[in-house]
Scaffold this active site. Structure first.
Site, PDB file in Angstrom:
ATOM      1  N   ASP A  46       0.818  -1.206   0.000  1.00 12.62           N
ATOM      2  CA  ASP A  46       0.000   0.000   0.000  1.00 12.62           C
ATOM      3  C   ASP A  46       0.855   1.259   0.000  1.00 12.62           C
ATOM      4  O   ASP A  46       2.060   1.210   0.189  1.00 12.62           O
ATOM      5  CB  ASP A  46      -0.901   0.003   1.237  1.00 12.62           C
ATOM      6  CG  ASP A  46      -2.117  -0.887   1.051  1.00 12.62           C
ATOM      7  OD1 ASP A  46      -2.327  -1.375  -0.072  1.00 12.62           O
ATOM      8  OD2 ASP A  46      -2.847  -1.096   2.033  1.00 12.62           O
ATOM      9  N   LYS A  68      -4.226   3.081  -2.840  1.00 11.45           N
ATOM     10  CA  LYS A  68      -4.843   3.381  -1.551  1.00 11.45           C
ATOM     11  C   LYS A  68      -4.558   4.797  -1.075  1.00 11.45           C
ATOM     12  O   LYS A  68      -4.396   5.034   0.111  1.00 11.45           O
ATOM     13  CB  LYS A  68      -4.397   2.394  -0.458  1.00 11.45           C
ATOM     14  CG  LYS A  68      -4.991   1.007  -0.605  1.00 11.45           C
ATOM     15  CD  LYS A  68      -6.468   1.064  -0.401  1.00 11.45           C
ATOM     16  CE  LYS A  68      -7.159  -0.230  -0.716  1.00 11.45           C
ATOM     17  NZ  LYS A  68      -7.050  -1.222   0.290  1.00 11.45           N
ATOM     18  N   MET A 182      -7.686   9.189   9.904  1.00 11.10           N
ATOM     19  CA  MET A 182      -8.413   9.677   8.721  1.00 11.10           C
ATOM     20  C   MET A 182      -9.348  10.834   9.086  1.00 11.10           C
ATOM     21  O   MET A 182     -10.492  10.871   8.649  1.00 11.10           O
ATOM     22  CB  MET A 182      -9.230   8.528   8.090  1.00 11.10           C
ATOM     23  CG  MET A 182      -8.345   7.451   7.518  1.00 11.10           C
ATOM     24  SD  MET A 182      -9.258   5.985   7.012  1.00 11.10           S
ATOM     25  CE  MET A 182      -9.434   5.117   8.553  1.00 11.10           C
TER      26      MET A 182
HETATM   27  N1  SAH Z   1      -3.641   0.387   9.313  1.00  8.87           N
HETATM   28  C1  SAH Z   1      -3.137   1.717   9.584  1.00  8.87           C
HETATM   29  C2  SAH Z   1      -4.188   2.784   9.392  1.00  8.87           C
HETATM   30  C3  SAH Z   1      -4.590   2.966   7.960  1.00  8.87           C
HETATM   31  S1  SAH Z   1      -5.809   4.196   7.786  1.00  8.87           S
HETATM   32  C4  SAH Z   1      -2.555   1.751  10.994  1.00  8.87           C
HETATM   33  O1  SAH Z   1      -2.727   0.785  11.741  1.00  8.87           O
HETATM   34  O2  SAH Z   1      -1.947   2.742  11.353  1.00  8.87           O
HETATM   35  C5  SAH Z   1      -4.845   5.578   7.263  1.00  8.87           C
HETATM   36  C6  SAH Z   1      -4.735   6.608   8.381  1.00  8.87           C
HETATM   37  O3  SAH Z   1      -3.794   6.195   9.340  1.00  8.87           O
HETATM   38  C7  SAH Z   1      -4.250   7.975   7.917  1.00  8.87           C
HETATM   39  O4  SAH Z   1      -5.306   8.749   7.406  1.00  8.87           O
HETATM   40  C8  SAH Z   1      -3.731   8.553   9.208  1.00  8.87           C
HETATM   41  O5  SAH Z   1      -4.775   9.038  10.007  1.00  8.87           O
HETATM   42  C9  SAH Z   1      -3.165   7.317   9.907  1.00  8.87           C
HETATM   43  N2  SAH Z   1      -1.713   7.196   9.701  1.00  8.87           N
HETATM   44  C10 SAH Z   1      -1.072   6.208   9.070  1.00  8.87           C
HETATM   45  N3  SAH Z   1       0.267   6.391   9.138  1.00  8.87           N
HETATM   46  C11 SAH Z   1       0.455   7.526   9.832  1.00  8.87           C
HETATM   47  C12 SAH Z   1       1.614   8.257  10.277  1.00  8.87           C
HETATM   48  N4  SAH Z   1       2.853   7.837   9.984  1.00  8.87           N
HETATM   49  N5  SAH Z   1       1.422   9.383  10.989  1.00  8.87           N
HETATM   50  C13 SAH Z   1       0.193   9.817  11.311  1.00  8.87           C
HETATM   51  N6  SAH Z   1      -0.931   9.168  10.920  1.00  8.87           N
HETATM   52  C14 SAH Z   1      -0.800   8.041  10.210  1.00  8.87           C
END
Ligand code: SAH
Length: 266
Positions: A46, A68, A182
Site C-alpha cells: 500500500d 490506496k 483519517m
Molecule cells: N492500518 C493503519 C491505518 C490505515 S488508515 C494503521 O494501523 O496505522 C490511514 C490513516 O492512518 C491515515 O489517514 C492517518 O490518520 C493514519 N496514519 C497512518 N500512518 C500515519 C503516520 N505515519 N502518521 C500519522 N498518521 C498516520
C-alpha cells in the site's frame, strides 16, 4: 534448522501473509514480518509502506503497488483479493504489506475473508499501528497515571466520505485520550461534534503528520483551535488527531529537555 516432519510440504504450498509494516519508520516492523518480506515471491503493498522495507525484498520478487490514496484507490479491493488468491494458488509466498496494523483501519479482515472463502492459507502478522507509533515519537502517552486511564482509536471519515458516524456524544465523555485516524479532511465537523457534546474547548490536542518518519510534524494546541492549527500549518495526510490531557505530558517532557540542555550549556 531442519524442517519438522511434514513441514517442508506445508512450506512449499502457496500462502498469503497479511503483514503490518508499522507506522512509517522502517525499523518499526516485527522480526517475523521482515522475514516474510525477505522470503516473498510476490508483494502487494500500500501507499504508506516505506521504500526501505520494499528494498528488503528479493531481487526476483514481484512488487505490486495497490494504491490506496484517500479517494483514489488505484486497485479495487476485489482485484486485490483476486490477485492475492491467484498468486497463492500458484504456490507462491505472497505478502500483503499494509501500513500500521492490518486489522486497524487496514481492511485486513476483508482480505482474510476473501482468502478464507477461497480456501487459501493465510496468516496475519501484526504491526505497530500509527496511533502507537506516533504516541511514542510525539512523546504523548496514550495512558498516563492521573491523566488518562483509557484511550480510543476511531476513524474520522465514514464510508460515504463524510464525517464518521461514531458516537461523538459518547466519545466526548467516556474516553480520556481520543485518537482519530483519517480525520484531517473532517476536522471542522469533528471539532464541532465534540464541542457540541460538551467536550471542553480547552482540552489539549495535537496533530501528528507522518508520525515516526523523518518528515514528522507535530502541532499542539487545544480542541477549540484544532482546525485553525491544521490550516495554518498545512497539515496533510497521513496525520492523526490526538485529544486529551496526555498531550500536556509532551509539553512537560520538552520543557524538562530544555531545562536540561540549558543547564548543560550554561
Ligand atoms: N492500518 C493503519 C491505518 C490505515 S488508515 C494503521 O494501523 O496505522 C490511514 C490513516 O492512518 C491515515 O489517514 C492517518 O490518520 C493514519 N496514519 C497512518 N500512518 C500515519 C503516520 N505515519 N502518521 C500519522 N498518521 C498516520
Amino acid at each position: 534448522m531442519r524442517p519438522a516432519a511434514g513441514e517442508s510440504m506445508v512450506m512449499n504450498r502457496g500462502m498469503v501473509s497479511i503483514i503490518g509494516a508499522g507506522p512509517g519508520d522502517p525499523e518499526l516492523i516485527t522480526v517475523k514480518a521482515l522475514k516474510r518480506i525477505q522470503a516473498a515471491d510476490v508483494i502487494l503493498y500500500d501507499r504508506l509502506v516505506s521504500d526501505a522495507l520494499l528494498a528488503e525484498a528479493r531481487e526476483c520478487a514481484l512488487c505490486i503497488y495497490c494504491g490506496k490514496a484517500p479517494d483514489l484507490h488505484s486497485m479495487s479491493q476485489e482485484m486485490i483479493g483476486r490477485m492475492l488468491a491467484s498468486h497463492a494458488a500458484e504456490g507462491k509466498q505472497v505478502v500483503r504489506l499494509k501500513g500500521g496494523d492490518p486489522f486497524i483501519f487496514g481492511r485486513g479482515g476483508e482480505e482474510a475473508l476473501v482468502l478464507a472463502s477461497s480456501g487459501i492459507p493465510y496468516e496475519i502478522i501484526p504491526g505497530i499501528t500509527s496511533a502507537v507509533g506516533a504516541s511514542a515519537s510525539s512523546l504523548i502517552p496514550l495512558t498516563h497515571r492521573g491523566a488518562a486511564s483509557s484511550f480510543a482509536c476511531v476513524t474520522g471519515t465514514g464510508r460515504d466520505g463524510r464525517v464518521s458516524a461514531v458516537r461523538w456524544d459518547l466519545l466526548a465523555h467516556s474516553v480520556d485520550t481520543l485518537v482519530i485516524y483519517m480525520g484531517i479532511s473532517q476536522l471542522p465537523q469533528i471539532q464541532r461534534e465534540l464541542l457540541l457534546h460538551g467536550k471542553a474547548g480547552h482540552t489539549p490536542a495535537a496533530l501528528i503528520e507522518r508520525g515516526t518518519t523523518s518528515e514528522e510534524r507535530i502541532v499542539t494546541g487545544t480542541l477549540a483551535e484544532l482546525h485553525t492549527l491544521a490550516v495554518t500549518h498545512h497539515i496533510t495526510n497521513p496525520a492523526l488527531i490526538m485529544i486529551g490531557q496526555c498531550v500536556l505530558v509532551r509539553e512537560q517532557l520538552l520543557q524538562m529537555q530544555l531545562t536540561a540542555n540549558a543547564s548543560m550549556t550554561g
